[in-house]
Design a protein around this motif. Structure first.
Motif, PDB file in Angstrom:
ATOM      1  N   TYR A 768      88.159 -78.671  32.901  1.00  0.00           N
ATOM      2  CA  TYR A 768      87.062 -78.044  32.514  1.00  0.00           C
ATOM      3  C   TYR A 768      86.698 -76.946  33.305  1.00  0.00           C
ATOM      4  CZ  TYR A 768      86.137 -82.997  30.904  1.00  0.00           C
ATOM      5  OH  TYR A 768      86.406 -84.060  30.393  1.00  0.00           O
ATOM      6  N   GLY A 769      88.008 -76.235  33.994  1.00  0.00           N
ATOM      7  CA  GLY A 769      87.682 -75.054  34.587  1.00  0.00           C
ATOM      8  C   GLY A 769      87.404 -73.723  33.869  1.00  0.00           C
ATOM      9  N   GLU A 770      87.736 -73.863  32.621  1.00  0.00           N
ATOM     10  CA  GLU A 770      87.481 -72.639  31.810  1.00  0.00           C
ATOM     11  C   GLU A 770      85.806 -72.364  31.810  1.00  0.00           C
ATOM     12  OE1 GLU A 770      86.571 -75.852  29.054  1.00  0.00           O
ATOM     13  OE2 GLU A 770      88.177 -75.371  30.534  1.00  0.00           O
ATOM     14  N   LYS A 771      85.181 -73.343  31.684  1.00  0.00           N
ATOM     15  CA  LYS A 771      83.731 -73.223  31.800  1.00  0.00           C
ATOM     16  C   LYS A 771      83.208 -72.549  33.137  1.00  0.00           C
ATOM     17  CE  LYS A 771      82.783 -77.278  28.992  1.00  0.00           C
ATOM     18  NZ  LYS A 771      82.116 -78.448  28.858  1.00  0.00           N
ATOM     19  N   TYR A 772      83.868 -73.018  34.403  1.00  0.00           N
ATOM     20  CA  TYR A 772      83.402 -72.087  35.450  1.00  0.00           C
ATOM     21  C   TYR A 772      83.975 -70.769  35.456  1.00  0.00           C
ATOM     22  CZ  TYR A 772      83.432 -77.339  36.669  1.00  0.00           C
ATOM     23  OH  TYR A 772      83.306 -78.508  36.705  1.00  0.00           O
ATOM     24  N   PRO A 810      91.381 -75.983  26.206  1.00  0.00           N
ATOM     25  CA  PRO A 810      90.599 -75.555  26.939  1.00  0.00           C
ATOM     26  C   PRO A 810      90.838 -73.958  27.234  1.00  0.00           C
ATOM     27  CG  PRO A 810      90.652 -77.538  27.462  1.00  0.00           C
ATOM     28  CD  PRO A 810      91.815 -77.202  26.511  1.00  0.00           C
ATOM     29  N   ILE A 811      92.147 -73.801  27.522  1.00  0.00           N
ATOM     30  CA  ILE A 811      92.425 -72.378  28.160  1.00  0.00           C
ATOM     31  C   ILE A 811      92.615 -71.270  26.665  1.00  0.00           C
ATOM     32  CG2 ILE A 811      94.436 -71.166  28.821  1.00  0.00           C
ATOM     33  CD1 ILE A 811      95.457 -73.350  30.411  1.00  0.00           C
ATOM     34  N   LEU A 812      92.880 -71.913  25.731  1.00  0.00           N
ATOM     35  CA  LEU A 812      92.516 -71.081  24.526  1.00  0.00           C
ATOM     36  C   LEU A 812      91.374 -70.721  24.031  1.00  0.00           C
ATOM     37  CD1 LEU A 812      95.196 -73.009  22.166  1.00  0.00           C
ATOM     38  CD2 LEU A 812      95.478 -70.517  23.083  1.00  0.00           C
ATOM     39  N   ASP A 813      90.229 -71.857  24.392  1.00  0.00           N
ATOM     40  CA  ASP A 813      88.968 -71.505  24.082  1.00  0.00           C
ATOM     41  C   ASP A 813      88.349 -70.480  25.094  1.00  0.00           C
ATOM     42  OD1 ASP A 813      86.638 -72.037  22.531  1.00  0.00           O
ATOM     43  OD2 ASP A 813      85.846 -73.283  24.342  1.00  0.00           O
ATOM     44  N   ALA A 814      88.711 -70.502  26.230  1.00  0.00           N
ATOM     45  CA  ALA A 814      88.391 -69.776  27.406  1.00  0.00           C
ATOM     46  C   ALA A 814      88.902 -68.181  27.065  1.00  0.00           C
ATOM     47  CB  ALA A 814      88.889 -69.996  28.747  1.00  0.00           C
ATOM     48  N   LEU A 815      90.135 -68.137  26.655  1.00  0.00           N
ATOM     49  CA  LEU A 815      90.739 -66.778  26.423  1.00  0.00           C
ATOM     50  C   LEU A 815      90.144 -65.976  25.053  1.00  0.00           C
ATOM     51  CD1 LEU A 815      94.583 -67.584  27.022  1.00  0.00           C
ATOM     52  CD2 LEU A 815      93.082 -66.290  28.546  1.00  0.00           C
ATOM     53  N   ALA A 816      89.761 -67.043  24.198  1.00  0.00           N
ATOM     54  CA  ALA A 816      89.116 -66.607  23.074  1.00  0.00           C
ATOM     55  C   ALA A 816      87.516 -65.984  23.149  1.00  0.00           C
ATOM     56  CB  ALA A 816      88.952 -67.467  22.023  1.00  0.00           C
ATOM     57  N   LYS A 830      92.784 -65.072  16.935  1.00  0.00           N
ATOM     58  CA  LYS A 830      94.198 -65.532  17.184  1.00  0.00           C
ATOM     59  C   LYS A 830      94.026 -66.764  17.773  1.00  0.00           C
ATOM     60  CE  LYS A 830      98.408 -64.577  19.759  1.00  0.00           C
ATOM     61  NZ  LYS A 830      98.924 -63.763  20.967  1.00  0.00           N
ATOM     62  N   TYR A 831      93.363 -66.650  19.031  1.00  0.00           N
ATOM     63  CA  TYR A 831      93.402 -68.032  20.112  1.00  0.00           C
ATOM     64  C   TYR A 831      92.651 -69.272  19.323  1.00  0.00           C
ATOM     65  CZ  TYR A 831      95.318 -65.031  23.784  1.00  0.00           C
ATOM     66  OH  TYR A 831      95.989 -64.441  24.375  1.00  0.00           O
ATOM     67  N   LEU A 832      91.552 -68.761  18.515  1.00  0.00           N
ATOM     68  CA  LEU A 832      90.607 -69.969  17.898  1.00  0.00           C
ATOM     69  C   LEU A 832      91.412 -70.475  16.810  1.00  0.00           C
ATOM     70  CD1 LEU A 832      87.437 -68.051  17.647  1.00  0.00           C
ATOM     71  CD2 LEU A 832      87.879 -70.094  19.049  1.00  0.00           C
ATOM     72  N   ARG A 833      92.347 -69.669  15.964  1.00  0.00           N
ATOM     73  CA  ARG A 833      93.282 -70.319  15.039  1.00  0.00           C
ATOM     74  C   ARG A 833      94.282 -71.186  15.533  1.00  0.00           C
ATOM     75  NH1 ARG A 833      92.072 -69.145  10.103  1.00  0.00           N
ATOM     76  NH2 ARG A 833      91.164 -67.215   9.538  1.00  0.00           N
ATOM     77  N   GLU A 834      94.717 -70.829  16.888  1.00  0.00           N
ATOM     78  CA  GLU A 834      95.798 -71.825  17.522  1.00  0.00           C
ATOM     79  C   GLU A 834      94.960 -73.080  17.870  1.00  0.00           C
ATOM     80  OE1 GLU A 834      98.184 -70.225  20.770  1.00  0.00           O
ATOM     81  OE2 GLU A 834      98.032 -68.083  19.798  1.00  0.00           O
ATOM     82  N   ILE A 835      93.780 -73.082  18.089  1.00  0.00           N
ATOM     83  CA  ILE A 835      93.150 -74.273  18.625  1.00  0.00           C
ATOM     84  C   ILE A 835      93.205 -75.106  17.178  1.00  0.00           C
ATOM     85  CG2 ILE A 835      90.812 -75.385  19.460  1.00  0.00           C
ATOM     86  CD1 ILE A 835      90.474 -72.896  20.832  1.00  0.00           C
ATOM     87  N   LEU A 836      92.906 -74.455  16.083  1.00  0.00           N
ATOM     88  CA  LEU A 836      92.673 -75.106  14.865  1.00  0.00           C
ATOM     89  C   LEU A 836      94.100 -75.936  14.340  1.00  0.00           C
ATOM     90  CD1 LEU A 836      90.451 -73.175  12.506  1.00  0.00           C
ATOM     91  CD2 LEU A 836      89.782 -74.974  13.834  1.00  0.00           C
ATOM     92  N   SER A 837      95.052 -75.164  14.752  1.00  0.00           N
ATOM     93  CA  SER A 837      96.537 -75.637  14.643  1.00  0.00           C
ATOM     94  C   SER A 837      96.593 -77.073  15.376  1.00  0.00           C
ATOM     95  CB  SER A 837      97.518 -74.571  14.962  1.00  0.00           C
ATOM     96  OG  SER A 837      97.713 -74.659  16.448  1.00  0.00           O
ATOM     97  N   LEU A 838      96.115 -77.170  16.728  1.00  0.00           N
ATOM     98  CA  LEU A 838      96.207 -78.359  17.321  1.00  0.00           C
ATOM     99  C   LEU A 838      95.158 -79.382  16.809  1.00  0.00           C
ATOM    100  CD1 LEU A 838      96.472 -76.667  20.711  1.00  0.00           C
ATOM    101  CD2 LEU A 838      98.415 -77.742  19.561  1.00  0.00           C
ATOM    102  N   ASN A 839      94.011 -78.844  16.550  1.00  0.00           N
ATOM    103  CA  ASN A 839      92.983 -79.651  16.127  1.00  0.00           C
ATOM    104  C   ASN A 839      92.116 -79.071  15.063  1.00  0.00           C
ATOM    105  OD1 ASN A 839      90.849 -81.595  15.974  1.00  0.00           O
ATOM    106  ND2 ASN A 839      89.850 -80.873  17.822  1.00  0.00           N
ATOM    107  N   PRO A 840      92.402 -79.634  13.827  1.00  0.00           N
ATOM    108  CA  PRO A 840      91.813 -78.765  12.506  1.00  0.00           C
ATOM    109  C   PRO A 840      90.409 -79.216  12.362  1.00  0.00           C
ATOM    110  CG  PRO A 840      93.849 -79.929  11.948  1.00  0.00           C
ATOM    111  CD  PRO A 840      93.620 -80.134  13.345  1.00  0.00           C
ATOM    112  N   LEU A 841      89.932 -80.343  13.453  1.00  0.00           N
ATOM    113  CA  LEU A 841      88.660 -80.878  13.002  1.00  0.00           C
ATOM    114  C   LEU A 841      87.679 -80.399  14.197  1.00  0.00           C
ATOM    115  CD1 LEU A 841      89.351 -84.631  11.701  1.00  0.00           C
ATOM    116  CD2 LEU A 841      88.809 -82.404  10.406  1.00  0.00           C
ATOM    117  N   ASP A 842      87.836 -79.389  14.963  1.00  0.00           N
ATOM    118  CA  ASP A 842      87.023 -78.898  16.030  1.00  0.00           C
ATOM    119  C   ASP A 842      85.998 -77.950  15.489  1.00  0.00           C
ATOM    120  OD1 ASP A 842      86.080 -77.285  18.181  1.00  0.00           O
ATOM    121  OD2 ASP A 842      87.980 -77.745  19.128  1.00  0.00           O
TER     122      ASP A 842
END
Length: 879
Positions: A768-772, A810-816, A830-842
């Motif tokens: 959960y470090g991206e939040k910090y 989490p890293i992709l979300d933080a970078l976005a 770009k980073y958000l779409r990478e997250i969707l490729s891993l988890n389409p239901l986010d």
């Protein structure tokens, strides 16, 4: 005529006020003596028993002092005024320190200090009854009703108003003033009574032995239930000290109602016993129903300052009012005739007080430890049945066989429905989360009146005590890193690793870590049940039981410091939150001063604060520490959890590599975090080298003291809020200010760019470090946007080079988020779409994309908004 009515009214007022002040003294003496003598179970047992025995002896001997009720009230008031000063004198002269080395001497001193006031308070009910006897035929019930009504209001007034607004000492003085008013009313309204009662017949009703024995047994059963009732209140509601006063108030109200019922319906002793048995069976066979109702209403009403205590009183009553009402009606039911009422009522009160005192002792030393909860309730029922048998014999019980059959059936239902797991995890927020735990995953350990619970298996363990959730000891076969870090931090700030003191053993993680570094580690724990779990937690506590550097003492922390008279290089407080009754006095100004005196030159005191303390709690702790220490370095261990290192010398953080840490501790740290990042973990968790230097909330009025414990009440209010987000930005502002940040990191060779990068890299690795990272870097991005963009690119490249790709959501979300912050929507998408490729239901990613496209590409916005609604509808989300 009007004058007679006024005098009669004043007589009633005097009895009510005497009840108010009498119970007020019990609440206030309990607070004062547990502060000075400790909250160990034998101190609590002595306090309750000594006070009750004193009242009993006073009641029994009251008839010999029937001319001196006025004088007894004056003496009580004078003693109350002098009581705080007596304790201060004992402490300053060293007598207190001498007695604290022995539990026997503590108990003896407690009994001596309570002897005078309790004995004099015991005069009240018998002598007021005798005084009224000159004008009425039957007076005990009327006196008992008024006295206990006053006691009910007195317990609530002292706890809910006097202590919170004026402090304990002032509350004691006000109580003494009320007692003085009672004395004045006695002098004014009862001046003709003393002559009349001298002429009363000395003959009195001699109660048969079976009556005395039956009352004693029933009183013993009553005491067992009272203690079980108190335990229930602490387990189900919360662990604050106010529960003692609330439970006491319900007990007094129950006696008030019970006496009215005896007076109105002429209840007999056997009715009281059968009623107590039946009510116990009905209430606790429906324990889950009452508890479910409580949680449902609590979720709607806990955020109201008015409704919170009212809700407590209502549900305290549901659990205890009926049985306590029948137990409270016992003495009035036996006083059918009155001759020498002072002697008769005094004798029965003495028998009842003696039975209660023995019951208290039995429960604390044996009952809770060796009896299951359902076994204890059955034992109480059997004692009531035994009292009936002694009083009336089998012939009477045969006539009541139908009622007994109903009681047996309901008791059987209770035994079948009872679940100790549900009882010990009955707190709101715990019961629903942990109700599916199997019996194999639930381990209960008991000692004295305390309980400790472990849930889960060796790879996933959670610790509870007295219904209070403590910590996740092991998760995924990893020992809690934060607890290990708490043990390491003190060693990083001191040069001498000779002596350390840990307050609170608990799981043993922090204590075991400290003992692996310091040559001699003293550990103080008040709850002896924790001793039973240590062998099971060898992995987590680094086998502390067999560590020759560790010495475990079972005592109260304040008492230990006073009696030990030893100085330490580091003192670490890992005790419970300030609203936990036994821990509340370890967050006061007086305790911090005591700690400061126990530190060697250059020594540090370490404690913690977290989000549950709320705004007022944060500010109060910081300001109280500022009064004692000159320097304070806060570290953020996880979201909402901060570790404070305090000293009177400038604080300088050493490298982790400069401290001798055992291999076992390093191994557990490496299970959570790569060892090559451990120095960064400690260095960059530091928000500031001294928050006292720049504290915008400095306010000397918000101080937590023994006399005015505002912190426990502030927390009680904060916990009733729907969202606990304390205003901790003064910590962030002092830590994230670029100049202060540069000063707070010891490695002067690092550039600010390197610090930002290292901090970010560390946070992204940590769970959960991206939040910090987002929170800690936000100000830097705003102040230095170009530099921040450059550092972000370096960070991205480093991650890709080290991992080959970014496959961590989490890293992709933080970078976005960081790219959005620097207005780079293309990279953010770009980073958000990478997250969707891993988890389409986010759903969160779909929401962010919809917001990004809102400014221009409305079709894409609508598409992602529909996706979000779809995910919401099917109720699935990976996060």
């Amino acid at each position: 005529m009007m004058k007679n009515k006024t005098i009669t009214g004043l007589k009633s007022v005097a009895i009510i006020l005497a009840g108010m002040s009498g119970i007020g003294y019990e609440v206030l003496f309990f607070r004062l003596l547990t502060t000075y003598f400790g909250d160990m179970f034998y101190v609590q047992a002595t306090l309750l028993s000594a006070f009750l025995l004193g009242v009993g002896i006073g009641s029994m001997k009251a008839h010999r002092f029937r001319d001196y009720l006025f004088l007894s009230q004056i003496l009580i008031a004078l003693y109350a005024l002098s009581f705080p000063h007596i304790l201060i004198i004992l402490q300053k002269t060293g007598w207190l320190a001498l007695t604290l080395n022995s539990s026997a001497t503590i108990s003896l001193l407690t009994a001596i200090l309570l002897a005078v006031p309790s004995l004099l308070i015991g005069f009240s009910v018998p002598l007021f009854s005798a005084y009224l006897k000159t004008t009425n035929k039957k007076t005990f019930k009327a006196t008992y009703i008024l006295y206990n009504l006053g006691a009910f209001f007195g317990a609530l007034a002292v706890e809910l108003f006097l202590i919170r607004v004026r402090g304990i000492t002032c509350a004691l003085y006000i109580n003494a003033g009320i007692t003085a008013i009672v004395a004045l009313i006695i002098a004014f309204c009862y001046r003709d009574v003393q002559t009349k009662i001298r002429d009363q017949v000395e003959q009195w009703i001699i109660f048969p032995r079976k009556v005395v024995v039956a009352l004693g047994i029933a009183s013993f059963a009553s005491a067992l239930f009272q203690m079980f009732f108190y335990k229930t209140c602490f387990h189900i509601f919360d662990t604050s000290r106010e529960n003692f006063a609330f439970a006491l108030a319900i007990s007094m109200f129950a006696i008030f109602v019970g006496t009215i019922l005896v007076k109105r319906f002429r209840f007999r002793f056997e009715t009281c016993m059968l009623g107590a048995m039946l009510s116990l069976a009905i209430i606790f066979s429906n324990f889950k129903v009452i508890h479910t109702s409580f949680i449902y209403i609590w979720n709607f009403g806990k955020f109201s300052s008015f409704f919170h205590p009212l809700l407590k009183l209502i549900f305290f009553s549901l659990y205890g009012l009926l049985p306590l009402m029948f137990f409270g009606a016992m003495i009035p039911s036996l006083l059918i005739k009155e001759k020498n009422i002072a002697k008769e009522s005094g004798y029965l009160l003495w028998v009842s007080c003696l039975g209660n005192a023995l019951g208290y002792q039995f429960y604390i030393y044996f009952g809770h430890t060796y009896f299951s909860n359902v076994g204890l309730i059955l034992c109480i029922g059997l004692l009531c049945l035994l009292a009936c048998l002694i009083m009336f014999g089998m012939v009477y019980l045969k006539k009541r066989s139908f009622i007994l059959l109903i009681i047996i059936i309901v008791m059987g239902v209770m035994v079948c429905n009872w679940d100790d797991k549900s009882f010990y995890l009955a707190r709101p927020g715990l019961s629903k989360k942990y109700e599916k735990i199997s019996e194999n995953e639930f381990s209960l350990y008991k000692n004295g009146p305390d309980s400790v619970i472990l849930t889960g298996d060796l790879d996933d363990l959670t610790l509870f005590y007295n219904g209070h959730l403590s910590i996740k000891i092991i998760s995924g076969n990893k020992v809690a890193l934060g607890e290990i870090a708490v043990g390491v931090f003190p060693a990083l700030y001191v040069n001498d690793h000779s002596d350390a003191l840990v307050l609170g053993l608990g799981s043993g993680i922090t204590s075991g870590t400290v003992a692996s570094i310091f040559q001699n580690t003293d550990i103080v724990e008040i709850n002896k049940a924790f001793a039973q779990i240590q062998p099971r937690l060898k992995k987590a506590n680094f086998n502390i039981v067999n560590n020759p550097n560790a010495h475990i003492y079972y005592s109260d922390a304040r008492i230990f410091l006073t009696a030990k008279n030893k100085k330490y290089n580091a003192i670490i407080s890992s005790v419970s939150r300030p609203d936990y009754f036994a821990a509340s006095k370890l967050y006061t100004l007086e305790f911090y001063k005591q700690v400061s005196k126990s530190l060697k030159s250059g020594g540090v005191f370490c404690t913690w604060i977290d989000s549950t303390m709320g705004n007022t709690g944060f500010i109060t702790v910081i300001n109280t520490l500022r009064k004692v220490f000159k320097y304070c370095a806060p570290h953020q261990l996880r979201r909402g959890y901060y570790f404070l290192v305090c000293s009177n010398q400038p604080l300088k953080l050493k490298s982790f590599d400069d401290v001798a840490i055992s291999d076992k501790v390093k191994e557990e740290i490496s299970n959570n975090l790569p060892l090559e990042l451990i120095n960064e973990y400690f260095a960059y968790s530091q928000l500031s080298s001294n928050i006292f230097r720049k504290n915008p909330f400095a306010n000397s009025r918000l101080l937590n003291s023994d006399d005015l414990p505002i912190l426990e009440y502030a927390m009680s209010k904060e916990l009733r809020k729907p969202y606990i987000i304390p205003d901790i930005f003064f910590l962030y502002r002092s830590g994230l200010n670029i100049e202060l940040w540069r000063d707070s990191i010891e490695d002067k060779e690092l550039t600010i760019e390197q610090k930002i990068y290292k901090s970010g890299a560390l946070c992204l690795v940590y769970p959960y470090g991206e939040k910090y990272f987002l929170k800690r870097c936000e100000e830097f991005f705003q102040l230095e946007p170009e530099l921040a963009s450059k550092q972000l690119e370096i960070l991205e490249n480093e991650i890709i080079q080290s991992q080959g790709h970014i496959g961590n959501e989490p890293i992709l979300d933080a970078l976005a988020s960081f790219n959005l912050m620097r207005k780079n929507k293309v990279k953010a998408v770009k980073y958000l779409r990478e997250i969707l490729s891993l988890n389409p239901l986010d759903r969160g990613v779909h929401r962010k994309l919809a917001m990004i496209y809102e400014s221009g590409e409305l079709e894409n916005k609508e598409l992602h908004f529909k996706h979000k609604l779809y995910v919401d509808f099917i109720g699935k989300s990976a996060r």
